[in-house]
Design a protein around this motif. Structure first.
Motif, PDB file in Angstrom:
ATOM      1  N   THR A 190       0.812  -1.221   0.000  1.00  0.00           N
ATOM      2  CA  THR A 190       0.000   0.000   0.000  1.00  0.00           C
ATOM      3  C   THR A 190       0.842   1.267   0.000  1.00  0.00           C
ATOM      4  O   THR A 190       1.913   1.293   0.594  1.00  0.00           O
ATOM      5  N   GLN A 191       0.332   2.296  -0.652  1.00  0.00           N
ATOM      6  CA  GLN A 191       0.957   3.615  -0.559  1.00  0.00           C
ATOM      7  C   GLN A 191       0.540   4.305   0.739  1.00  0.00           C
ATOM      8  O   GLN A 191       1.140   5.305   1.125  1.00  0.00           O
ATOM      9  N   GLY A 192      -0.497   3.795   1.377  1.00  0.00           N
ATOM     10  CA  GLY A 192      -1.025   4.464   2.567  1.00  0.00           C
ATOM     11  C   GLY A 192      -1.150   3.537   3.758  1.00  0.00           C
ATOM     12  O   GLY A 192      -2.249   3.074   4.079  1.00  0.00           O
ATOM     13  N   PHE A 222       1.840   3.919  -8.509  1.00  0.00           N
ATOM     14  CA  PHE A 222       1.358   4.906  -9.494  1.00  0.00           C
ATOM     15  C   PHE A 222       0.014   5.507  -9.118  1.00  0.00           C
ATOM     16  O   PHE A 222      -0.734   5.946  -9.979  1.00  0.00           O
ATOM     17  N   GLY A 223      -0.325   5.490  -7.839  1.00  0.00           N
ATOM     18  CA  GLY A 223      -1.615   6.009  -7.382  1.00  0.00           C
ATOM     19  C   GLY A 223      -2.630   4.897  -7.153  1.00  0.00           C
ATOM     20  O   GLY A 223      -3.553   5.040  -6.366  1.00  0.00           O
ATOM     21  N   GLY A 224      -2.424   3.764  -7.818  1.00  0.00           N
ATOM     22  CA  GLY A 224      -3.379   2.652  -7.726  1.00  0.00           C
ATOM     23  C   GLY A 224      -3.403   1.990  -6.365  1.00  0.00           C
ATOM     24  O   GLY A 224      -4.296   1.193  -6.070  1.00  0.00           O
ATOM     25  N   LYS A 225      -2.425   2.322  -5.517  1.00  0.00           N
ATOM     26  CA  LYS A 225      -2.414   1.744  -4.175  1.00  0.00           C
ATOM     27  C   LYS A 225      -2.502   2.828  -3.097  1.00  0.00           C
ATOM     28  O   LYS A 225      -2.116   2.606  -1.955  1.00  0.00           O
ATOM     29  N   GLU A 226      -2.987   4.022  -3.505  1.00  0.00           N
ATOM     30  CA  GLU A 226      -3.184   5.068  -2.490  1.00  0.00           C
ATOM     31  C   GLU A 226      -4.402   4.717  -1.646  1.00  0.00           C
ATOM     32  O   GLU A 226      -4.355   4.769  -0.418  1.00  0.00           O
ATOM     33  N   ASP A 227      -5.488   4.351  -2.297  1.00  0.00           N
ATOM     34  CA  ASP A 227      -6.700   3.940  -1.585  1.00  0.00           C
ATOM     35  C   ASP A 227      -7.069   2.493  -1.876  1.00  0.00           C
ATOM     36  O   ASP A 227      -7.684   1.834  -1.065  1.00  0.00           O
ATOM     37  N   THR A 333      -9.650   5.945  -9.594  1.00  0.00           N
ATOM     38  CA  THR A 333      -8.817   6.320  -8.450  1.00  0.00           C
ATOM     39  C   THR A 333      -7.613   7.164  -8.859  1.00  0.00           C
ATOM     40  O   THR A 333      -7.487   7.569 -10.008  1.00  0.00           O
ATOM     41  N   ALA A 334      -6.734   7.415  -7.899  1.00  0.00           N
ATOM     42  CA  ALA A 334      -5.517   8.184  -8.149  1.00  0.00           C
ATOM     43  C   ALA A 334      -4.682   7.525  -9.233  1.00  0.00           C
ATOM     44  O   ALA A 334      -4.570   6.298  -9.287  1.00  0.00           O
ATOM     45  N   PHE A 335      -4.132   8.324 -10.105  1.00  0.00           N
ATOM     46  CA  PHE A 335      -3.140   7.848 -11.077  1.00  0.00           C
ATOM     47  C   PHE A 335      -2.231   9.018 -11.381  1.00  0.00           C
ATOM     48  O   PHE A 335      -2.707  10.086 -11.765  1.00  0.00           O
ATOM     49  N   ARG A 336      -0.968   8.798 -11.212  1.00  0.00           N
ATOM     50  CA  ARG A 336       0.093   9.778 -11.493  1.00  0.00           C
ATOM     51  C   ARG A 336      -0.432  11.051 -12.173  1.00  0.00           C
ATOM     52  O   ARG A 336      -0.833  11.008 -13.332  1.00  0.00           O
ATOM     53  N   GLY A 337      -0.429  12.123 -11.435  1.00  0.00           N
ATOM     54  CA  GLY A 337      -0.951  13.391 -11.942  1.00  0.00           C
ATOM     55  C   GLY A 337      -2.277  13.768 -11.300  1.00  0.00           C
ATOM     56  O   GLY A 337      -2.634  14.931 -11.227  1.00  0.00           O
ATOM     57  N   PRO A 500      -0.563   9.270   2.867  1.00  0.00           N
ATOM     58  CA  PRO A 500      -0.059   8.301   1.892  1.00  0.00           C
ATOM     59  C   PRO A 500       1.128   8.851   1.115  1.00  0.00           C
ATOM     60  O   PRO A 500       1.335  10.062   1.056  1.00  0.00           O
ATOM     61  N   THR A 501       1.901   7.945   0.567  1.00  0.00           N
ATOM     62  CA  THR A 501       2.982   8.352  -0.324  1.00  0.00           C
ATOM     63  C   THR A 501       2.341   8.717  -1.647  1.00  0.00           C
ATOM     64  O   THR A 501       1.906   7.846  -2.399  1.00  0.00           O
ATOM     65  N   ALA A 502       2.234  10.019  -1.872  1.00  0.00           N
ATOM     66  CA  ALA A 502       1.472  10.503  -3.025  1.00  0.00           C
ATOM     67  C   ALA A 502       1.763  11.979  -3.237  1.00  0.00           C
ATOM     68  O   ALA A 502       2.519  12.583  -2.474  1.00  0.00           O
ATOM     69  N   ALA A 503       1.137  12.521  -4.281  1.00  0.00           N
ATOM     70  CA  ALA A 503       1.211  13.953  -4.581  1.00  0.00           C
ATOM     71  C   ALA A 503       2.653  14.399  -4.877  1.00  0.00           C
ATOM     72  O   ALA A 503       2.942  15.598  -4.813  1.00  0.00           O
ATOM     73  N   SER A 504       3.527  13.466  -5.157  1.00  0.00           N
ATOM     74  CA  SER A 504       4.948  13.734  -5.433  1.00  0.00           C
ATOM     75  C   SER A 504       5.652  14.418  -4.273  1.00  0.00           C
ATOM     76  O   SER A 504       6.797  14.847  -4.390  1.00  0.00           O
ATOM     77  N   GLY A 705       8.009  13.195  -9.153  1.00  0.00           N
ATOM     78  CA  GLY A 705       7.294  11.947  -9.459  1.00  0.00           C
ATOM     79  C   GLY A 705       6.227  12.044 -10.536  1.00  0.00           C
ATOM     80  O   GLY A 705       6.164  11.216 -11.440  1.00  0.00           O
ATOM     81  N   GLU A 706       5.366  13.037 -10.431  1.00  0.00           N
ATOM     82  CA  GLU A 706       4.226  13.102 -11.359  1.00  0.00           C
ATOM     83  C   GLU A 706       4.389  14.065 -12.533  1.00  0.00           C
ATOM     84  O   GLU A 706       3.960  13.751 -13.653  1.00  0.00           O
ATOM     85  N   PRO A 707       4.932  15.269 -12.318  1.00  0.00           N
ATOM     86  CA  PRO A 707       4.858  16.284 -13.380  1.00  0.00           C
ATOM     87  C   PRO A 707       5.272  15.822 -14.780  1.00  0.00           C
ATOM     88  O   PRO A 707       4.564  16.132 -15.748  1.00  0.00           O
TER      89      PRO A 707
HETATM   90 MO1  MOS Z   1       0.328   9.615  -6.932  1.00  0.00          MO
HETATM   91  S1  MOS Z   1      -1.282   9.620  -8.173  1.00  0.00           S
HETATM   92  O1  MOS Z   1      -0.280  11.013  -6.013  1.00  0.00           O
HETATM   93  O2  MOS Z   1       0.013   8.284  -5.968  1.00  0.00           O
END
Ligand code: MOS
Ligand code: MTE
Ligand code: HPA
Length: 751
Positions: A190-192, A222-227, A333-337, A500-504, A705-707
């Motif tokens: 998980t990212q979170g 890639f965001g798919g494991k944030e939630d 769900t979340a995906f890079r960007g 969570p590990t996210a939002a760059s 990470g995302e930009p």
């Molecule tokens: Mo990235 S879409 O914020 O996990």
């Protein structure tokens, strides 16, 4: 510093969930998912399946000991289906058995009956029927009504950008163990970790302190494991809770593709107005986000779409509205960007359409409207340390945009079968969680008495090399051999209440907390050294593992200093907290200063289309990217290239397809094509913007990470431009991805 995981990865020694050595009596779980997208009166008959040899138990909604609710932003998503089905792939039962094979065999024996209901798969249909996740949101700046009346040129159109499958190499999964006193230990991909802890506690009806979540690393998120890593961990936890045995639940690729949400498809309508100098004066968009059957992170993603709707341009009059439309697809769900790319695709489409109308290249409009210092974003933040024009200038110095354009025109005049196209793609991406309260992190540092160091933060390693960056922060602050430092797993009992590990923003948030912890420890050590050496603290440094006084090496090294400090009964552990200063956002006004800073960049993309075959190649990509002052050039370059490939994939070849019944058609890797080494540009050159970096970024090294994913949007427009050279009647539909099939149809006027 090299990626600290490089050796382990190459040798296959790095541990992922499926590599964990399970304990004795471990059970394996499989998930039964619904086969229809919308139904009521659901009855699940497990009688036959339960009797299948090797099955221990089949868990249904009624077996949940706490609340049957995994929703985060909204409480609208059951873990297991009760009497209604809302999407195909909705989890209905968890089969727990002595092996994965048995669990899947038994799964086929479960009988489900229901009454089918009408299915909605598109955002537009949901919008027309008034099916929404939450209330719409709008950002406004200036007055678009007045401004449009004064514009010389006004164009409008519809756009569509499709979803995207995360395709992390490691599928979703978790392993759960029962500890003493009813506690549960979860290893989750998980990212979170805190999200998993909080929701598992809710599902089990326990307090958070009874649940420990541990994450070694992810084989991609890639965001798919944030939630969306949460449900599977909760199912494993529930099975362990009830059966008192370890339980492993890992989705195979087929189940993962079917049951998890993806990037949100968007259907949008824009109107853009320009004056005679190509200055954009007004921009109006309505975004319809296809949210799927439950909120998941959709409201936050919709918000980020609004934040990035004007990309790196200054537009004085803006009105953007987003509707999160409820459909019968798996919750997207979340995906890079995080919704940003979807917003940027629309403004770029609007500029392309205006350029078509004015019969000028789009890059001339882009260039004329780049942000300047002190411009206001539609959400009220005043742009500071703006690099939009600087990246453009540096790109133009590196590769003369006008000259490239002219040489392509020349080529196209001479060539029948092959046509070339180019596009420039500037980017501007805000760094910080748009939800201000999430922007804080903690770090825990132990210096052991032998001088070695253990670091825990809330950062999750998912391939982006955040652990390498964390190690650099500690190694540079202490000025010791990196070999002395170990990155511990991300664990909720060591570092609690993590975002969570996210939002760059992970390296910034956790890195700044870690820097604080290390600085505090260093200060303590220096005081001991000053006392030992009878000198003032200010005269003293630790450099490469040795204490120096006024720049002169002394007899005292790091290890001895640490031991002396320990012997003096001084604490060698530090815990620190960092919260991003300055940022704020007032949702009642939709104004504020939500981002610590912005990341800028510009890419020039050149393609060649084979107009006989409909195929295309990306010839070259030249990028000037704002890394700030990069703290790890290898890692950051890897992030740019990886994100770029992912962005090109989204825009050109990855085609998520559901049929009218809500069934995923692109449910294997033979029907869902991701970019490979042949589909990526033959020639990629990434240059760093010349800049001092930004103080709000860790070591002035900006989030990465995302930009760069959004550079990929340029590939869509480059291919479009090549197609126009072949078929001048082509009216772009701003409908991505631009697959070879679509190219073929467009070239011959069939679309
Ligand atoms: Mo990235 S879409 O914020 O996990
Ligand atoms: N890079 C790899 N290799 N694997 C990933 O899963 N996720 C991306 C990006 N880069 C990802 C990745 C996403 S969606 C985000 S938000 C950031 O990494 C998160 O990490 P950071 O905050 O440390 O940049
Ligand atoms: N980015 C990524 N993930 C998030 C955000 C964001 O801005 N907000 C909440 N989760």
């Amino acid at each position: 510093m090299k990626n600290i995981d490089a050796n382990g990865h190459v040798r296959g020694e790095s541990l992922f969930i499926d590599d964990i050595l399970t304990k004795q009596h471990c059970l394996y779980a499989a998930v039964l998912a619904s086969d229809v997208a919308h139904a009521k009166d659901v009855v699940i008959d497990i009688q036959r399946a339960e009797k299948f040899p090797g099955v221990e138990k089949i868990l249904l909604a009624k077996d949940i000991t706490g609340q049957n609710q995994v929703g985060g932003i909204l409480l609208d998503e059951p873990l297991l289906c009760e009497d209604e089905i809302h999407f195909q792939g909705m989890p209905m039962a968890v089969i727990v058995a002595q092996s994965d094979f048995i669990a899947k065999q038994a799964r086929q024996l479960i009988e489900v009956s229901y009454t089918q209901l009408p299915v909605i798969t598109t955002a537009k249909e949901a919008f027309e029927k008034g099916e929404f996740i939450n209330a719409a949101r709008s950002f406004t700046l200036g007055d678009t009504d007045v401004a449009f009346r004064e514009c010389k040129y006004v164009v409008e159109d519809d756009t569509f950008s499709n979803g995207q499958e995360h395709l992390y190499l490691e599928t979703q999964g978790a392993y759960a163990e029962k500890m003493e006193n009813g506690c549960i230990k979860l290893m989750s991909s998980t990212q979170g970790p805190t999200v998993v802890q909080r929701i598992a506690a809710r599902i089990l009806g326990l307090s958070m302190h009874k649940i420990e979540v541990d994450v070694t690393r992810l084989g991609g998120g890639f965001g798919g494991k944030e939630d969306q890593a949460t449900p599977w961990a909760c199912m494993a936890a529930l099975a362990t809770h009830i059966l008192h045995k370890p339980v492993k639940l890992i989705l195979d690729r087929h189940d993962d593709l079917k049951m998890t949400g993806k990037r949100h498809p968007y259907e949008s309508h824009f109107k853009i107005g320009l004056d005679e100098n190509f200055k954009i004066k007004a921009f109006d968009v309505q975004f319809l986000q296809n949210s799927g059957a439950a909120a998941d992170l959709s409201p936050a993603i919709a918000e980020r779409t609004l934040f990035h709707a004007t990309n790196s341009y200054y537009i004085p009059n803006v009105k953007t509205t987003v509707h999160s439309c409820k459909t019968n697809l798996p919750p997207n769900t979340a995906f890079r960007g995080f919704g940003g790319p979807q917003g940027m695709f629309v403004i770029e489409s609007a500029i392309a359409k205006a350029a078509e109308q004015l019969n000028i290249p789009a890059w001339k409009i882009q260039q004329a409207n780049l942000l300047s210092e002190h411009d206001t974003f539609s959400y009220g933040q005043i742009a500071k340390k703006v690099e939009a024009q600087n990246v453009w200038k540096q790109l133009n110095n590196k590769i003369d945009i006008d000259a490239v354009d002219k040489s392509i025109q020349q080529f196209n005049q001479a060539s029948q079968q092959f046509k070339k196209g180019m596009a420039v793609m500037p980017i501007c991406f805000g760094i910080s969680f748009t939800n201000t309260p999430m922007n804080h992190a903690r770090a825990l540092v132990h210096i052991y008495q032998d001088g070695s160091v253990g670091i825990s933060t809330g950062a999750v390693e998912m391939g982006q090399s955040v652990n390498t960056k964390m190690l650099q922060v500690a190694a540079e602050t202490f000025s010791i051999d990196p070999e002395l430092i170990k990155l511990e797993t991300t664990n909720t009992t060591r570092v609690a209440n993590t975002s969570p590990t996210a939002a760059s923003a992970t390296a910034d948030l956790n890195g700044k907390a870690l820097l604080k912890a290390c600085t505090a420890l260093l200060d303590r050590l220096k005081h001991v050294a000053a006392e030992e050496l009878s000198v003032g603290v200010d005269t003293l440094e630790i450099n490469n593992g040795w204490v120096e006084v006024n720049g002169e090496k002394t007899e005292l090294d790091w290890k001895n200093l640490v031991f002396k400090t320990f012997w003096k009964r001084i604490c060698l552990t530090e815990n620190a907290h960092y919260a991003t200063p300055i940022i704020k956002f007032d949702k009642s006004k939709e104004k504020g200063h939500p981002f610590a800073y912005h990341v800028y960049g510009a890419a020039l993309i050149q393609t060649t289309v084979d107009c006989l075959r409909g195929t295309y190649e990306i010839d070259s990509i030249d990028i000037v990217h704002d890394f700030g002052k990069s703290m790890n050039k290898g890692v950051d370059l890897g992030q740019v290239e990886g994100a770029l490939a992912q962005g090109i994939g989204w825009m050109t070849m990855e085609e998520v397809a559901y049929n009218e019944e809500g069934r995923l058609l692109s449910n294997t890797l033979s029907t869902y094509k991701i970019p490979d080494v042949f589909s990526i540009a033959k020639d990629i050159k990434v240059e760093a913007l010349e800049t001092d970096g930004h103080d709000m970024a860790i070591f002035k090294s900006k989030a990465v990470g995302e930009p760069p994913l959004m550079y990929g949007i340029g590939a869509y427009f480059a291919i479009s431009n090549a197609m126009k050279a072949f078929n001048p009647n082509y009216q772009s539909k701003y409908h991505s991805p631009m697959t070879p099939e679509k190219v073929m149809m467009v070239l011959y006027g069939k679309e």
